[in-house]
Scaffold this motif. Sequence first.
Motif, PDB file in Angstrom:
ATOM      1  N   PRO A   5      24.066  41.698  23.720  1.00 21.86           N
ATOM      2  CA  PRO A   5      23.172  40.725  23.086  1.00 21.86           C
ATOM      3  C   PRO A   5      23.680  40.317  21.710  1.00 21.86           C
ATOM      4  CG  PRO A   5      22.246  42.922  22.959  1.00 21.86           C
ATOM      5  CD  PRO A   5      23.485  43.034  23.802  1.00 21.86           C
ATOM      6  N   LEU A   6      23.085  39.280  21.189  1.00 23.73           N
ATOM      7  CA  LEU A   6      23.529  38.735  19.907  1.00 23.73           C
ATOM      8  C   LEU A   6      23.538  39.794  18.809  1.00 23.73           C
ATOM      9  CD1 LEU A   6      24.255  36.316  18.076  1.00 23.73           C
ATOM     10  CD2 LEU A   6      21.797  35.867  17.852  1.00 23.73           C
ATOM     11  N   HIS A   7      22.520  40.633  18.751  1.00 20.93           N
ATOM     12  CA  HIS A   7      22.398  41.597  17.662  1.00 20.93           C
ATOM     13  C   HIS A   7      23.302  42.810  17.834  1.00 20.93           C
ATOM     14  CE1 HIS A   7      19.365  41.983  20.756  1.00 20.93           C
ATOM     15  NE2 HIS A   7      19.113  43.231  20.457  1.00 20.93           N
ATOM     16  N   PHE A   8      24.086  42.865  18.904  1.00 23.29           N
ATOM     17  CA  PHE A   8      25.056  43.945  19.067  1.00 23.29           C
ATOM     18  C   PHE A   8      26.447  43.563  18.543  1.00 23.29           C
ATOM     19  CE2 PHE A   8      23.274  46.956  22.545  1.00 23.29           C
ATOM     20  CZ  PHE A   8      22.068  47.005  21.886  1.00 23.29           C
ATOM     21  N   TYR A   9      26.620  42.329  18.143  1.00 24.48           N
ATOM     22  CA  TYR A   9      27.896  41.907  17.564  1.00 24.48           C
ATOM     23  C   TYR A   9      27.946  42.347  16.106  1.00 24.48           C
ATOM     24  CZ  TYR A   9      29.047  38.884  21.541  1.00 24.48           C
ATOM     25  OH  TYR A   9      29.357  38.395  22.793  1.00 24.48           O
ATOM     26  N   GLN A  10      28.925  43.166  15.747  1.00 25.29           N
ATOM     27  CA  GLN A  10      29.079  43.555  14.344  1.00 25.29           C
ATOM     28  C   GLN A  10      29.371  42.329  13.491  1.00 25.29           C
ATOM     29  OE1 GLN A  10      32.015  46.684  14.097  1.00 25.29           O
ATOM     30  NE2 GLN A  10      30.514  48.258  14.624  1.00 25.29           N
ATOM     31  N   ASP A  11      30.173  41.434  14.036  1.00 26.22           N
ATOM     32  CA  ASP A  11      30.446  40.150  13.389  1.00 26.22           C
ATOM     33  C   ASP A  11      29.812  39.073  14.262  1.00 26.22           C
ATOM     34  OD1 ASP A  11      31.375  37.825  12.291  1.00 26.22           O
ATOM     35  OD2 ASP A  11      33.516  38.315  12.477  1.00 26.22           O
ATOM     36  N   ARG A  12      28.643  38.599  13.853  1.00 29.09           N
ATOM     37  CA  ARG A  12      27.913  37.655  14.701  1.00 29.09           C
ATOM     38  C   ARG A  12      28.640  36.325  14.882  1.00 29.09           C
ATOM     39  NH1 ARG A  12      21.353  38.075  14.306  1.00 29.09           N
ATOM     40  NH2 ARG A  12      21.191  40.333  14.506  1.00 29.09           N
ATOM     41  N   SER A  13      29.583  36.043  14.026  1.00 30.97           N
ATOM     42  CA  SER A  13      30.355  34.804  14.191  1.00 30.97           C
ATOM     43  C   SER A  13      31.194  34.831  15.470  1.00 30.97           C
ATOM     44  CB  SER A  13      31.260  34.570  12.978  1.00 30.97           C
ATOM     45  OG  SER A  13      32.292  35.552  12.918  1.00 30.97           O
ATOM     46  N   GLN A  14      31.376  36.027  16.032  1.00 32.24           N
ATOM     47  CA  GLN A  14      32.159  36.159  17.265  1.00 32.24           C
ATOM     48  C   GLN A  14      31.297  35.962  18.517  1.00 32.24           C
ATOM     49  OE1 GLN A  14      35.561  36.537  17.076  1.00 32.24           O
ATOM     50  NE2 GLN A  14      35.070  36.225  14.908  1.00 32.24           N
ATOM     51  N   ASP A  54      16.262  39.298  26.383  1.00 32.48           N
ATOM     52  CA  ASP A  54      16.959  40.474  25.861  1.00 32.48           C
ATOM     53  C   ASP A  54      18.305  40.145  25.223  1.00 32.48           C
ATOM     54  OD1 ASP A  54      14.897  42.121  26.576  1.00 32.48           O
ATOM     55  OD2 ASP A  54      15.831  42.858  28.416  1.00 32.48           O
ATOM     56  N   HIS A  55      18.766  38.914  25.350  1.00 35.18           N
ATOM     57  CA  HIS A  55      19.992  38.517  24.656  1.00 35.18           C
ATOM     58  C   HIS A  55      19.764  38.316  23.162  1.00 35.18           C
ATOM     59  CE1 HIS A  55      22.165  37.743  28.468  1.00 35.18           C
ATOM     60  NE2 HIS A  55      23.236  37.734  27.729  1.00 35.18           N
ATOM     61  N   PHE A  56      18.499  38.340  22.725  1.00 33.67           N
ATOM     62  CA  PHE A  56      18.199  37.991  21.341  1.00 33.67           C
ATOM     63  C   PHE A  56      17.441  39.119  20.656  1.00 33.67           C
ATOM     64  CE2 PHE A  56      18.466  34.229  23.970  1.00 33.67           C
ATOM     65  CZ  PHE A  56      19.483  33.547  23.320  1.00 33.67           C
ATOM     66  N   PRO A  57      17.632  39.271  19.345  1.00 34.51           N
ATOM     67  CA  PRO A  57      16.992  40.390  18.637  1.00 34.51           C
ATOM     68  C   PRO A  57      15.486  40.213  18.561  1.00 34.51           C
ATOM     69  CG  PRO A  57      18.128  38.934  17.095  1.00 34.51           C
ATOM     70  CD  PRO A  57      18.505  38.472  18.460  1.00 34.51           C
ATOM     71  N   PRO A  58      14.726  41.296  18.710  1.00 36.11           N
ATOM     72  CA  PRO A  58      13.277  41.211  18.565  1.00 36.11           C
ATOM     73  C   PRO A  58      12.845  40.590  17.244  1.00 36.11           C
ATOM     74  CG  PRO A  58      13.883  43.316  19.534  1.00 36.11           C
ATOM     75  CD  PRO A  58      15.166  42.640  19.134  1.00 36.11           C
ATOM     76  N   ALA A  59      13.639  40.801  16.185  1.00 33.35           N
ATOM     77  CA  ALA A  59      13.288  40.247  14.877  1.00 33.35           C
ATOM     78  C   ALA A  59      13.171  38.728  14.901  1.00 33.35           C
ATOM     79  CB  ALA A  59      14.323  40.679  13.838  1.00 33.35           C
ATOM     80  N   SER A  60      13.870  38.083  15.818  1.00 34.87           N
ATOM     81  CA  SER A  60      13.808  36.620  15.895  1.00 34.87           C
ATOM     82  C   SER A  60      12.466  36.138  16.438  1.00 34.87           C
ATOM     83  CB  SER A  60      14.944  36.087  16.772  1.00 34.87           C
ATOM     84  OG  SER A  60      16.204  36.361  16.201  1.00 34.87           O
ATOM     85  N   PHE A  61      11.779  36.977  17.218  1.00 34.10           N
ATOM     86  CA  PHE A  61      10.506  36.608  17.831  1.00 34.10           C
ATOM     87  C   PHE A  61       9.293  36.988  16.989  1.00 34.10           C
ATOM     88  CE2 PHE A  61      13.449  37.027  21.383  1.00 34.10           C
ATOM     89  CZ  PHE A  61      13.088  35.988  22.237  1.00 34.10           C
TER      90      PHE A  61
END
Length: 204
Positions: A60-69, A107-114
């Motif tokens: 998911p998006l929030h598992f990328y250490q560098d989200r730009s990737q 689930d691809h997106f962090p709960p914080a976004s919701f």
Amino acid sequence: MAAPTTAKRVLHYLLFKGTVREGNYGTRVCTFLKKTIEERGNKATVIDPEVLDLPLLKKPLHFYQDRSQAPQVLHDVDKLIRDCDGFIFVSAEYNQSLPPALTNTVDHFPPASFKHRPAGVCTYSMGRFAGVRAGVIIRAFLSEIGTLHIPATFSIGEVHKAFSEDGVPTEDRTKESAARMLKELDWYATAICDSKEKYGAPST
């Protein structure tokens, strides 16, 4: 003296379509809800997992250490999630549970976004129980990602009879049930938006 009037806030909702199964009726339901929301003076965007075509969840998006990737589609949808005023989750019932396309998308997106936004629940089935068992399960799911699921629901039994192919309801009671949920969703969304403007979002 008449009470002062204020301009109506234009709210933006995301509709999460829950299924991609061949022959599903989710498109009809989302078409109807989107049109009804817009007729109420608000905005609606449908998040369709078939259009997004996200892979089976591995990272998911929030598992990328560098989200730009992360793939651009994740950034684009995440921004829509963070910027909207509320959600409607449109779910069929698969094996007395939720469709995998719905949970895979969310689930691809962090709960914080919701967090700190209201969520309406719309369930449906071809039987008379209107997907209510999925409706019970989805509430725990929505609480976990930080949304406030509103009390009013929109449940559609015998969905194959409830709408024409272009999403027009065949009975007035369908419109009335949707209107009850949307009216309550508008109230919660407006109250939360007003509170955030006055006090800011809760710190977590």
